[in-house]
Write a protein that holds these residues in place. Structure first.
Motif, mmCIF file in Angstrom:
data_model
loop_
_atom_site.group_PDB
_atom_site.id
_atom_site.type_symbol
_atom_site.label_atom_id
_atom_site.label_comp_id
_atom_site.label_asym_id
_atom_site.label_seq_id
_atom_site.Cartn_x
_atom_site.Cartn_y
_atom_site.Cartn_z
ATOM 1 N N HIS A 20 -8.373 1.834 8.920
ATOM 2 C CA HIS A 20 -7.988 3.101 8.287
ATOM 3 C C HIS A 20 -8.021 3.033 6.762
ATOM 4 O O HIS A 20 -7.908 4.076 6.095
ATOM 5 N N LEU A 21 -8.154 1.839 6.202
ATOM 6 C CA LEU A 21 -8.167 1.708 4.749
ATOM 7 C C LEU A 21 -9.509 2.148 4.178
ATOM 8 O O LEU A 21 -10.569 1.872 4.738
ATOM 9 N N THR A 22 -9.457 2.811 3.039
ATOM 10 C CA THR A 22 -10.662 3.254 2.349
ATOM 11 C C THR A 22 -10.869 2.437 1.081
ATOM 12 O O THR A 22 -9.978 1.681 0.651
ATOM 13 N N ALA A 23 -12.018 2.617 0.462
ATOM 14 C CA ALA A 23 -12.272 1.953 -0.819
ATOM 15 C C ALA A 23 -11.256 2.417 -1.870
ATOM 16 O O ALA A 23 -10.843 1.631 -2.733
ATOM 17 N N GLU A 24 -10.827 3.661 -1.760
ATOM 18 C CA GLU A 24 -9.804 4.169 -2.691
ATOM 19 C C GLU A 24 -8.494 3.415 -2.516
ATOM 20 O O GLU A 24 -7.802 3.110 -3.495
ATOM 21 N N ASP A 25 -8.148 3.094 -1.265
ATOM 22 C CA ASP A 25 -6.940 2.304 -1.010
ATOM 23 C C ASP A 25 -7.047 0.932 -1.671
ATOM 24 O O ASP A 25 -6.087 0.446 -2.284
ATOM 25 N N LEU A 26 -8.207 0.306 -1.545
ATOM 26 C CA LEU A 26 -8.378 -1.026 -2.120
ATOM 27 C C LEU A 26 -8.308 -0.982 -3.643
ATOM 28 O O LEU A 26 -7.733 -1.881 -4.267
ATOM 29 N N LEU A 50 -6.194 -8.411 1.749
ATOM 30 C CA LEU A 50 -6.552 -7.848 3.045
ATOM 31 C C LEU A 50 -5.979 -8.662 4.199
ATOM 32 O O LEU A 50 -5.494 -8.097 5.182
ATOM 33 N N ALA A 51 -6.042 -9.982 4.094
ATOM 34 C CA ALA A 51 -5.467 -10.835 5.143
ATOM 35 C C ALA A 51 -3.963 -10.609 5.228
ATOM 36 O O ALA A 51 -3.386 -10.563 6.327
ATOM 37 N N VAL A 52 -3.322 -10.459 4.071
ATOM 38 C CA VAL A 52 -1.881 -10.200 4.058
ATOM 39 C C VAL A 52 -1.576 -8.871 4.719
ATOM 40 O O VAL A 52 -0.732 -8.777 5.633
ATOM 41 N N ALA A 91 -11.201 -7.909 -7.253
ATOM 42 C CA ALA A 91 -12.199 -7.292 -8.135
ATOM 43 C C ALA A 91 -13.597 -7.757 -7.769
ATOM 44 O O ALA A 91 -14.548 -6.946 -7.712
ATOM 45 N N LEU A 92 -13.749 -9.051 -7.494
ATOM 46 C CA LEU A 92 -15.062 -9.572 -7.103
ATOM 47 C C LEU A 92 -15.542 -8.935 -5.805
ATOM 48 O O LEU A 92 -16.725 -8.596 -5.661
ATOM 49 N N HIS A 93 -14.634 -8.774 -4.856
ATOM 50 C CA HIS A 93 -15.018 -8.157 -3.586
ATOM 51 C C HIS A 93 -15.425 -6.703 -3.788
ATOM 52 O O HIS A 93 -16.453 -6.250 -3.247
ATOM 53 N N LEU A 94 -14.648 -5.963 -4.567
ATOM 54 C CA LEU A 94 -14.975 -4.558 -4.795
ATOM 55 C C LEU A 94 -16.269 -4.400 -5.574
ATOM 56 O O LEU A 94 -17.028 -3.445 -5.357
ATOM 57 N N ARG A 95 -16.542 -5.317 -6.468
ATOM 58 C CA ARG A 95 -17.830 -5.283 -7.176
ATOM 59 C C ARG A 95 -18.980 -5.535 -6.208
ATOM 60 O O ARG A 95 -20.044 -4.900 -6.285
ATOM 61 N N ALA A 96 -18.762 -6.462 -5.285
ATOM 62 C CA ALA A 96 -19.820 -6.810 -4.327
ATOM 63 C C ALA A 96 -20.199 -5.630 -3.443
ATOM 64 O O ALA A 96 -21.346 -5.514 -3.006
#
Length: 387
Positions: free
Chosen positions: A39-45, A245-247, A305-310
């Protein structure tokens, strides 16, 4: 197979660690946990990234304020942002969270402004936020004290019929947070006993930040902390606490199980305290610069940040705005603290009990007489100077 285990590996050191985002930002799929994240979106992240930046800025400012004499003490959560922001957002509104004294990210995720925390550390208030409204217990300074209290609260939820009803807005769980040092306290074992015996809706959550003041976790336990609860029959998991995310996913699964009547769960989140234990501690006396450097390479904010950039879901402009907001928050806290009056020492006697208490009243009168001595001495000095 569930990530929550009830058996101990033949070789205790073979305890797996759940990780979804590696330090380089690489994402590893996981069927069970991905379902909890669907249910999580990129906006949530991006919001979680901002949360971590904001709470780190507040944390650094609080340390600076303590050095200026504006706070009596401060316990930094620098480096533990993912372990707290992920856990705080995984809880439902009705869940009750019981923190220690370092859960600044938990407080932020529950809507508690950092200035409330600074008031506590300045001595202005025992808790200047409403724990019932925000479903978050006041900070607990006595190691382990919160664990049996959290289990007791969970037992109350059971007796009030707020567990296992199937109503997502009714069913409630308790998340109790503590560090690796507290996991060695007798109160934690007592909490495990009652939680297991009565199958309470309790999630025990340890942020293993590697050091209980100056004692490393390897001295506190010869096996991974996640294995401790299994002797009570409480399923547990070890996760990468610097992976938001794991948390989020594991805490969400644990709380869902607890609310549904599935009994307690235990989570060990491996993270690192990048600052001293408190501002009265000199961490340079017991840990090396190399160790600190290694863990800086696992920074939870940089990792997300690295994950979101990827996945092309963050840019320099967004990150710059977050940094600016963090700076603005720091300045707000700075001006808030510098504008506060000194606390009235007599207030320590207020609201100790719900009703007036004879012993507390007697102690208050003794303290007032003690204070009056200094006022009399000051008056005498003034009179003598005028002669």
């Amino acid at each position: 197979m569930s990530v929550f285990r009830t058996t101990i590996p033949e070789n205790a050191d073979d305890e797996p660690m759940v990780q979804l985002i590696a330090p380089d930002g690489t994402r590893t799929p996981h069927d069970e946990l991905d379902a909890a994240l669907a249910h999580l979106t990129a906006e949530d992240l991006r919001a979680y990234y901002r949360d971590m930046v904001m709470i780190r800025a507040a944390d650094i400012e609080a340390t600076s304020l303590q050095r200026q004499g504006q706070l009596g003490l401060w316990a930094s959560a620098l480096g533990q942002e993912a372990a707290q922001i992920g856990a705080g957002h995984a809880a439902r509104t009705q869940d009750y969270l019981v923190p220690t004294y370092r859960e600044h990210g938990i407080a932020w995720a529950r809507g508690i402004e950092p200035w409330h925390l600074l008031d506590i550390w300045r001595g202005i208030s025992h808790s200047s936020y409403d724990p019932y409204e925000l479903r978050t217990h006041p900070y607990m300074l006595v190691l382990g004290a919160q664990v049996p209290q959290a289990v007791g609260y969970a037992m109350g939820l059971q007796r009030d019929g707020l567990v296992g009803t199937g109503d997502v807005e009714t069913d409630t769980a308790v998340l109790t947070l503590f560090g690796d040092g507290t996991s060695s306290e007798g109160e934690t074992s007592e909490g495990f006993t009652f939680a297991a015996s009565f199958q309470t809706p309790t999630v025990f959550y340890t942020q293993n930040n590697q050091w209980a003041i100056s004692v490393p976790s390897t001295v506190q336990s010869r096996v991974p902390l996640a294995q401790r609860s299994r002797g009570w029959g409480i399923p547990s998991v070890r996760i990468d606490g610097n992976d938001v995310l794991a948390v989020y996913a594991t805490v969400r699964l644990a709380l869902d199980a607890a609310r549904s009547g599935g009994g307690p769960r235990y989570i060990e989140a491996l993270t690192y305290r990048m600052a001293a234990h408190t501002t009265s501690d000199d961490d340079g006396r017991y840990r090396s610069a190399d160790e600190l450097s290694t863990w800086k390479g696992r920074d939870p904010i940089a990792r997300l940040a690295l994950h979101l950039r990827a996945i092309d879901e963050i840019d320099d402009a967004f990150m710059a705005r977050c940094d600016e907001e963090g700076h603005d928050l720091s300045m707000q806290l700075h001006h808030h603290i510098h504008g506060l009056p000194d606390p009235d020492p007599v207030e320590i006697f207020h609201e100790v009990y719900a009703e007036p208490h004879a012993l507390v009243q007697e102690e208050r009168e003794q303290f007032l007489r003690y204070q009056a001595q200094f006022e009399d001495e000051a008056a005498d000095d003034t009179e003598e100077a005028g002669k």
